[in-house]
Enzyme design. Structure first.
Site, PDB file in Angstrom:
ATOM      1  N   GLY B 133      30.351  72.531  45.337  1.00  0.00           N
ATOM      2  CA  GLY B 133      29.458  73.611  44.918  1.00  0.00           C
ATOM      3  C   GLY B 133      28.148  73.617  45.690  1.00  0.00           C
ATOM      4  N   SER B 135      27.343  76.101  49.037  1.00  0.00           N
ATOM      5  CA  SER B 135      26.898  77.379  49.606  1.00  0.00           C
ATOM      6  C   SER B 135      26.662  78.439  48.538  1.00  0.00           C
ATOM      7  CB  SER B 135      27.945  77.917  50.569  1.00  0.00           C
ATOM      8  OG  SER B 135      28.111  77.057  51.649  1.00  0.00           O
ATOM      9  N   SER B 167      36.144  76.384  48.402  1.00  0.00           N
ATOM     10  CA  SER B 167      37.560  76.215  48.731  1.00  0.00           C
ATOM     11  C   SER B 167      38.274  75.580  47.552  1.00  0.00           C
ATOM     12  CB  SER B 167      37.726  75.301  49.946  1.00  0.00           C
ATOM     13  OG  SER B 167      37.061  75.850  51.042  1.00  0.00           O
ATOM     14  N   GLU B 251      31.614  64.009  55.543  1.00  0.00           N
ATOM     15  CA  GLU B 251      32.614  65.010  55.881  1.00  0.00           C
ATOM     16  C   GLU B 251      32.774  65.148  57.393  1.00  0.00           C
ATOM     17  OE1 GLU B 251      31.648  69.072  55.590  1.00  0.00           O
ATOM     18  OE2 GLU B 251      33.667  69.730  55.129  1.00  0.00           O
TER      19      GLU B 251
END
Lengths: 371, 405
Positions: B133, B135, B167, B251
């Site tokens: 959570g 953008s 996503s 990431e």
């Protein structure tokens, strides 16, 4: 030298732009792409009323005897609005083959029907091996009495799913590639739509011992490749026009977005990275655009333009791809969505790349001509 | 200097590869159509296989190789994790990016002991799927401009706002949410991270369709959502930006990118060796050979860069160099796109065919052409990554930006 458009050409461009933006906004493009038919019969009828479907044809066949540059203007506007229709397959490819090679009877029957919007046509040239060359046409047409029997598979036949007739390229023993008119509702052919990036009407056409009367040969037996090659060179220029129109839309939309979208409290277009992208996109667009009209004028002057057509298509394949890809990147994540119009161009750029020869084919043509 | 693996590592690598070779035979066609990364959310069958594989990783004790044993990990080093990730991607196997590689790592470093014990084991076991959570519509590259608020009310926080590009939210159980806990703060100063259950009242998930119509992304709306105060990661307000910047780097250090492109290239090499056009195999065409050779060069040097990045991470602390992570990310993301461009180009007319009986390699080339462009946008655009490389890696001055109100 006079590189300006005539007043009627300016009028043609304005009216084409107005018509397409009113009747086929991008939201409508998406609906048409998602439909099984892949075109809008109402828009198609309006194109006939505007005289577009006969723009490449002499007046005696219902055409307007317009110049090739006029056709290029229409194609450019279609590319800018991404209007899905069988215009390319029917008008640019098939009507040109019939005009160049058809008998008087075929011309008066088919060309009038095309110009009036009564006949959609599809070109079945490519086969499962996906070659663009003459040797890639392997489908056999075996003579039997006053008929030819056609058997084999055609691939990427555009708009075959909605057409009334196909022009099918097949090989007559000892004579070579020959073009045949085949009814789409012939009992021995089956047509299925292939799912593609362009969400267009690319089709597989299977002919299973389909009998075609000898009177439905277009041109002379064995003349098929010459007709195809000449038509495809012209069609490559017309496809390039579509790509130039799409490129223009991408540059405009990306530029507007870069001025409007703010991050870090400033429009992203203020960043030098984005400015350089846009500058490179504009350079790529302007070079494609200028060259397009140079080649289109050569066609109107009746000069040999085979090398130039390949140069133009190779250039547009690379530039449209580059421009639409950068345009998505400038839009960021929203650019990758179905909702955002820019993604339509990114997909269409890839689909256009394969039409009338990919980059490999055209670079090969250029090398053969130079070396 | 020694680039060699230890005997134990070589043995482990073989074990991983054997495992994936066998397990991936069970993948349904729908899984191959979408693939190992975010596209795994697209089909039900692909998603079921993903969950099956998460369960298998847990059974083998490989779900989180580098995490301490007390939180469900295997207590090994990042090098073993790297070997696992590489084998996983080489065989196209699914991976839990958000739970294991991002949020879980952040929880390990920043959460309270109680939170670690509670949050990490269900991630390792594969029971709980996370989404991210971060953008918002007006906070993409400029993430610190986000406006979703979390206001303390007794033992709870009340969350209001909207997230986007989430996503897999439609298939997830929880979201790690970055929200503004200090309403008077600007940019990174007043942000906090929360562990939020997506079933809480007031949360609404709406699909955002990808350019080809697939459902990967979502918008997630929060209206007066009451989140227990115990879900504030680390227990202290306004530490969220530091936590999030570290999570971004977790990431970005992705060996999986290079192993994934390797797999694509190997499949493609098989395709050009077995496909004839114009009387000869594609592999005999000198231009095609050249393009494939160039991709091989890029993949191998990229893989080496990813190993170096991991080594920096291994030899320093978890908060390793942000520049190295960005370099690996930007090179890997753009490489993915180059692979898609070259494969669609060489396939000729078939490069446009989407998953169907006509599509070579399950339609992976045309899918890649559309999805791989996202690798240069999601997780920080290539432009932002290059800024970071210039600022941190090269010491370039940062341009002043206008302060948001």
């Amino acid at each position: 030298m006079d590189l300006s458009f005539s007043s009627t050409q300016k009028l043609l461009r304005d009216s084409a732009a107005k018509f397409l933006s009113a009747e086929c906004p991008y939201a409508r493009v998406k609906e048409i792409e998602d439909s099984e038919q892949g075109y809008d019969p109402v828009i198609w009828a309006q194109m006939a009323d505007l005289g577009w479907l006969g723009c490449a044809l002499p007046e005696e066949y219902g055409g307007t005897a317009s110049s090739f540059v006029d056709l290029i203007i229409i194609q450019e506007e279609i590319g800018r609005r991404l209007a899905p229709s069988p215009f390319f397959s029917t008008v640019v490819q098939c009507s040109e083959l019939i005009r160049a090679g058809g008998s008087e009877e075929q011309k008066s029957e088919l060309l009038n029907a095309i110009a009036e919007g009564r006949l959609i046509m599809s070109l079945a040239q490519y086969e499962p091996e996906a070659s663009y060359l003459e040797s890639g046409i392997k489908m056999q047409a075996t003579p039997q009495g006053d008929q030819y029997i056609l058997s084999g598979v055609k691939m990427f036949a555009m708009d075959a799913n909605i057409c009334g007739k196909l022009i099918t390229a097949a090989r007559v023993p000892d004579m070579g590639v020959t073009l045949f008119l085949v009814d789409a509702d012939h009992p021995d052919i089956s047509i299925s739509k292939i799912p593609t990036i362009g969400k267009d009407n690319a089709c597989e056409v299977i002919l299973n011992n389909a009998a075609v009367p000898k009177s439905d040969v277009i041109g002379e037996v064995g003349d098929g490749w010459e007709l195809l090659e000449k038509m495809n060179a012209k069609a490559a220029v017309a496809k390039a026009a579509e790509m130039v129109g799409g490129s223009k839309a991408c540059v405009t939309m990306a530029g507007e977005y870069a001025k409007m979208r703010e991050q870090y409290g400033v429009p992203i277009g203020g960043n030098q990275a984005i400015q350089h992208y846009l500058a490179n996109m504009l350079v790529a667009y302007d070079t494609s655009y200028s060259y397009l009209y140079q080649v289109a004028c050569m066609v109107d002057e009746g000069r040999d333009f085979a090398l130039e057509a390949s140069t133009l298509k190779a250039c547009c394949n690379q530039n449209y791809k580059f421009i639409s890809e950068r345009a998505v990147q400038i839009h960021g994540a929203i650019g990758t969505t179905r909702e955002c119009d820019i993604s339509l161009f990114y997909r269409k750029a890839k689909a256009c790349e394969y039409a009338c020869g990919d980059t490999f084919l055209h670079l090969d043509n250029i090398a053969d001509s130079l070396l | 200097m020694d680039y060699n693996l230890t005997k134990q590592q070589i043995a482990l690598k073989k074990e991983f590869e054997h495992f994936f070779q066998e397990e991936m035979k069970k993948a349904p066609p729908e899984y191959w159509q979408s693939g190992q990364f975010e596209t795994v959310y697209i089909s039900d069958a692909g998603w079921e296989f993903y969950k099956y594989m998460k369960g298998r990783y847990a059974e083998k004790g490989w779900a989180a190789l580098a995490w301490p044993i007390e939180y469900g990990g295997a207590g090994l080093t990042l090098m073993e994790q790297l070997l696992f990730d590489e084998a996983q991607s080489l065989y196209g196997a699914p991976r839990d990016i958000y739970g294991i590689r991002m949020f879980g790592q952040a929880v390990l470093v920043f959460a309270t002991e109680e939170q670690r014990k509670r949050i990490l084991p269900p991630i390792v076991s594969g029971e709980i799927q996370y989404c991210q959570g971060w953008s918002e519509p007006n906070a993409g590259s400029d993430l610190a401009a986000l406006t979703t608020t979390a206001v303390r009310d007794g033992n709870e926080y009340v969350v209001n706002g909207q997230k986007t590009w989430t996503s897999g939210a439609h298939r997830s159980d929880k979201i790690f949410l970055l929200a503004r806990t200090d309403p008077n703060s600007s940019r990174g100063e007043g942000l906090s991270v929360f562990n939020v259950d997506l079933k809480l009242p007031g949360i609404e998930i709406r699909p955002v369709h990808f350019m080809n119509g697939d459902h990967v992304f979502n918008e997630v709306y929060f209206t007066d959502v009451r989140v227990p105060a115990s879900e504030l990661i680390g227990g202290e307000e306004n530490d969220g930006w530091r936590q999030t910047r570290a999570t971004m780097n977790f990431e970005r250090s992705l060996i999986a990118f290079f192993a994934g492109t390797r797999r694509r290239l190997d499949e493609f090499i098989e395709y050009v060796k077995t496909t004839k056009r114009d009387g000869r195999y594609l592999a005999e065409n000198p231009i095609i050979r050249h393009k494939i050779a160039q991709l091989h060069v890029d993949i191998e040097v990229g893989r080496s860069l990813a190993y170096s990045t991991a080594f920096a991470e291994l030899s320093g602390n978890m908060l390793f160099s942000a520049a190295a992570a960005s370099e690996s990310r930007v090179f890997g993301g753009e490489l993915y796109q180059r692979v898609a461009n070259v494969t669609t180009e060489i396939m000729g007319l078939y490069g446009q065919v989407e998953s169907s009986r006509w599509a070579p390699l399950h339609g992976i080339a045309s899918d890649g052409y559309q999805f791989n462009i996202g690798f240069n946008i999601g997780g920080g655009t290539s432009e932002i990554q290059r800024n970071i490389i210039a600022w941190i890696g090269l010491g370039m001055p940062r341009l002043k930006t206008v302060k948001t109100k």
